[in-house]
Design an enzyme around this catalytic site. Structure first.
Site, mmCIF file in Angstrom:
data_model
loop_
_atom_site.group_PDB
_atom_site.id
_atom_site.type_symbol
_atom_site.label_atom_id
_atom_site.label_comp_id
_atom_site.label_asym_id
_atom_site.label_seq_id
_atom_site.Cartn_x
_atom_site.Cartn_y
_atom_site.Cartn_z
ATOM 1 N N VAL A 1 6.434 -4.674 -10.018
ATOM 2 C CA VAL A 1 7.651 -4.751 -10.821
ATOM 3 C C VAL A 1 8.039 -6.216 -10.966
ATOM 4 C CG1 VAL A 1 10.123 -4.229 -10.858
ATOM 5 C CG2 VAL A 1 8.468 -2.451 -10.242
ATOM 6 N N HIS B 1 13.435 -0.319 16.368
ATOM 7 C CA HIS B 1 12.360 -0.518 15.410
ATOM 8 C C HIS B 1 12.826 0.123 14.103
ATOM 9 C CE1 HIS B 1 9.123 -1.841 18.312
ATOM 10 N NE2 HIS B 1 10.158 -1.549 19.092
ATOM 11 N N VAL C 1 0.877 -1.164 0.000
ATOM 12 C CA VAL C 1 0.000 0.000 0.000
ATOM 13 C C VAL C 1 0.916 1.216 0.000
ATOM 14 C CG1 VAL C 1 -0.086 0.053 2.535
ATOM 15 C CG2 VAL C 1 -1.960 1.066 1.228
ATOM 16 N N TRP D 1 8.296 -8.098 12.573
ATOM 17 C CA TRP D 1 8.258 -7.531 11.218
ATOM 18 C C TRP D 1 9.329 -6.450 11.019
ATOM 19 C CZ3 TRP D 1 3.164 -7.990 13.525
ATOM 20 C CH2 TRP D 1 2.444 -9.094 13.050
ATOM 21 N N HIS D 2 10.579 -6.825 11.331
ATOM 22 C CA HIS D 2 11.703 -5.919 11.129
ATOM 23 C C HIS D 2 12.786 -6.551 10.243
ATOM 24 C CE1 HIS D 2 10.835 -3.697 15.217
ATOM 25 N NE2 HIS D 2 9.989 -3.354 14.264
#
Length: 601
Positions: A266, A580, A119, A535-536
């Site tokens: 892509v 983070h 997004v 989610w890093h």
């Protein structure tokens, strides 16, 4: 953290279905609508880094930029705009790449959901918004690893100051003594303290000050020393998420020299010829779907790949840039042999620790009672205040394992320095469901414990030569003795913290499989079933010294062995920071934008 409830997810997904593009100017979703197929720069990915690059380059009216994003617009997506609804976007929604890891050997062969933002805003539009820039030591280590002083903190500080700024909490209460405005900048990303103080905040601060050295109070973890306990800072301004889209793209999207193409993936970079014997990659192929016509656009100056630590190595390998033997096996013609592409994946493992508490004020009832939830949402719609104007986390602690710990007799300390942490505790005033669902009754406090200086290393590999097939993602979580020791230390620290006097009469008992585990062996065993990703992901196209035989990009972020191609995203980090990762990515991207301007101005 995973979705708190399916109820939150339904709210967010309903809002996604009615999203519009009304706030955007030059925004396209069909290649045939583009005014041009040739630009000075083509930027791939509208996430934390891509939006910075697009905004900064188009400050020069002589530069034309095309920004390509695979996902949809973020405009009017309630699950993105409303801070408290952030968990509803994870792990899987229509604004995410809904990846899954390979079975994790050290996590009892569990395959984990591994979503990334698909997004405008990328993962800054779906993350949990906790903001930490990392200690000065993190960047000095980057400089040491790359052999380039450009990455030392003394040279990066101006780019940190340029990327973000401190704004008041949405309720404008006094934050004196809880934050240091002097260590913040003047950039577009808004950072604030919670605008709805909870019953945890005072207890967290008082516990830190009472216990002292083990849990030192840190008035502001953006100060350069990130170790300590404090109130959480989040990328929120005025009760609304401050993503890279909101901060960098939306204010600048009407520039005549910026075009944004969404809903197009892509598929590969196209070699456009040699230059001094080096292959040139200045053409980008993309399509809206697997069976759709593919379009090629050309960059006169550079292609900037900002597709993130999963998307970037995938695109490189699909384009013939990677391990030649592996590419041949998949039927892809090798062009540049860079075996490091997709290797060195690092991430922060995290898990939830729960306590039953003697309170009726946690957010648990909001998640169970539609009337309360609707009232809180109505308040946000009216004034952007209340629970929904805040991130789920209220306080954080970034802490170190003692120097004399037994683990350091066996392994070298992996932290960047004494101002960097080994593990993190993130406090939430309610039951933050990750692996086990929210109980039907009761009130809870969650401390999410994460290993922020991990030594486990994984990979991203192609599953096939199909650009629309998800890659094979293996973070290799919890595979080293240090990571296991660090998580064990984090759990013990969380328990010691919650046993301190400020929590007496408030905390009733520990809860859940991790909570009932007593011995070290039992805690490690419970962790294998409880750990998920924070989610890093980083370091899958890591930078290295210019002439080093390893790495993917040089310290200017130019792809080794190629021309016309630069990578700007978290994949180039030479090692994961104890932070983070959105904050460090903004800093990295601001630095990269200046590199590009210096090259072409």
């Amino acid at each position: 953290m995973r979705p708190f409830t399916s109820q939150l997810a339904r709210i967010a997904l309903a809002a996604i279905a009615v999203s519009t593009n009304t706030a955007y100017g030059a925004l396209y979703n069909d290649a045939s609508q583009l005014p041009n197929l040739k630009y000075d720069f083509v930027v791939i990915g509208a996430g934390a880094a891509g939006n910075v690059i697009a905004a900064r380059l188009t400050e020069n009216p002589k530069f034309s930029v095309l920004l390509i994003e695979a996902g949809i617009s973020d405009q009017d997506v309630l699950g993105i705009e409303v801070p408290f609804l952030a968990p509803a976007n994870l792990p899987n929604s229509s604004v995410t790449w809904n990846y899954t890891t390979t079975p994790q050997t050290s996590l009892n062969n569990r395959a984990l959901a591994y979503s990334r933002g698909r997004v405008l805003g990328g993962s800054t539009s779906i993350n949990l918004m906790t903001y930490t820039r990392g200690s000065d030591d993190e960047y000095d280590r980057w400089a040491e690893l790359t052999g380039d002083d450009s990455w030392a903190w003394k040279n990066l500080e101006p780019f940190y100051l340029k990327s973000s700024r401190l704004v008041p909490p949405v309720d404008h209460h006094s934050t004196k003594g809880l934050v240091d405005p002097a260590v913040h900048g003047f950039g577009p990303v808004e950072v604030s303290l919670p605008g709805l103080p909870t019953e945890l905040d005072g207890r967290v601060v008082n516990t830190s000050k009472a216990l002292g050295a083990e849990f030192p109070f840190n008035i502001d973890i953006q100060s350069g020393d990130s170790v300590g306990v404090g109130i959480a800072q989040s990328t929120i301004g005025g009760g609304i998420r401050s993503s890279s889209s909101r901060a960098y793209l939306q204010p600048n999207v009407n520039r005549r020299n910026l075009h944004v193409l969404i809903e197009n993936t892509v598929t590969r970079l196209v070699r456009s010829g040699p230059s001094h014997g080096v292959p040139v990659f200045k053409q980008v192929e993309f399509a809206p779907g697997p069976s759709a016509k593919r379009t090629i656009v050309t960059a006169d100056k550079e292609v900037i790949l900002s597709a993130g630590s999963i998307g970037t190595p995938q695109i490189l390998m699909l384009s013939g840039i990677g391990d030649s033997l592996e590419l041949k096996r998949l039927g892809i013609k090798p062009i540049v042999n860079l075996p490091d592409v997709g290797q060195n994946l690092q991430d922060h493992p995290i898990m939830s620790n729960y306590w039953v508490v003697n309170s009726n004020n946690t957010f648990d009832d909001v998640l169970r009672n539609t009337s309360i939830l609707n009232a809180d949402l109505a308040q946000w719609n009216t004034s952007k205040t209340g629970l929904f104007g805040n991130a789920p986390a209220n306080a954080v602690a970034l802490l170190r394992i003692p120097d004399d710990a037994s683990i350091f007799k066996r392994v070298r300390d992996p932290a960047a320095g004494r101002r960097s942490a080994h593990f993190e505790m993130i406090f939430a005033d309610g039951f933050a469901a990750t692996v086990i669902p929210q109980p039907a009754t009761g009130h809870f406090v969650t401390i999410n414990t994460a290993v922020v200086s991990p030594t486990s290393v994984g990979s991203v590999r192609l599953a096939s030569a199909d650009p629309f097939a998800f890659p094979l993602i293996d973070p290799n979580f919890f595979s080293t003795s240090f990571d296991q020791f660090a998580m064990l230390s984090a759990v013990k620290a969380a328990r010691a913290f919650m046993a301190a006097p400020p929590w007496r009469g408030f905390v009733v008992s520990r809860f859940g499989p991790v909570g009932t585990a007593e011995t070290d062996e039992e805690i490690i065993a419970a962790a294998r079933d409880a750990i998920v990703t924070i989610w890093h992901p980083t370091s899958t196209a890591r930078m290295s010294p210019k002439h080093a035989p390893w790495g993917v990009v040089d310290p200017q972020l130019l792809v080794k062995g190629a021309s016309g191609l630069r990578i700007v995203d978290a994949s180039v980090m030479p090692i994961i920071p104890s932070a983070h990762t959105s904050g460090p990515t903004y800093i990295l991207a601001e630095r990269a934008a200046e590199f590009i301007k210096e090259t072409w101005c």
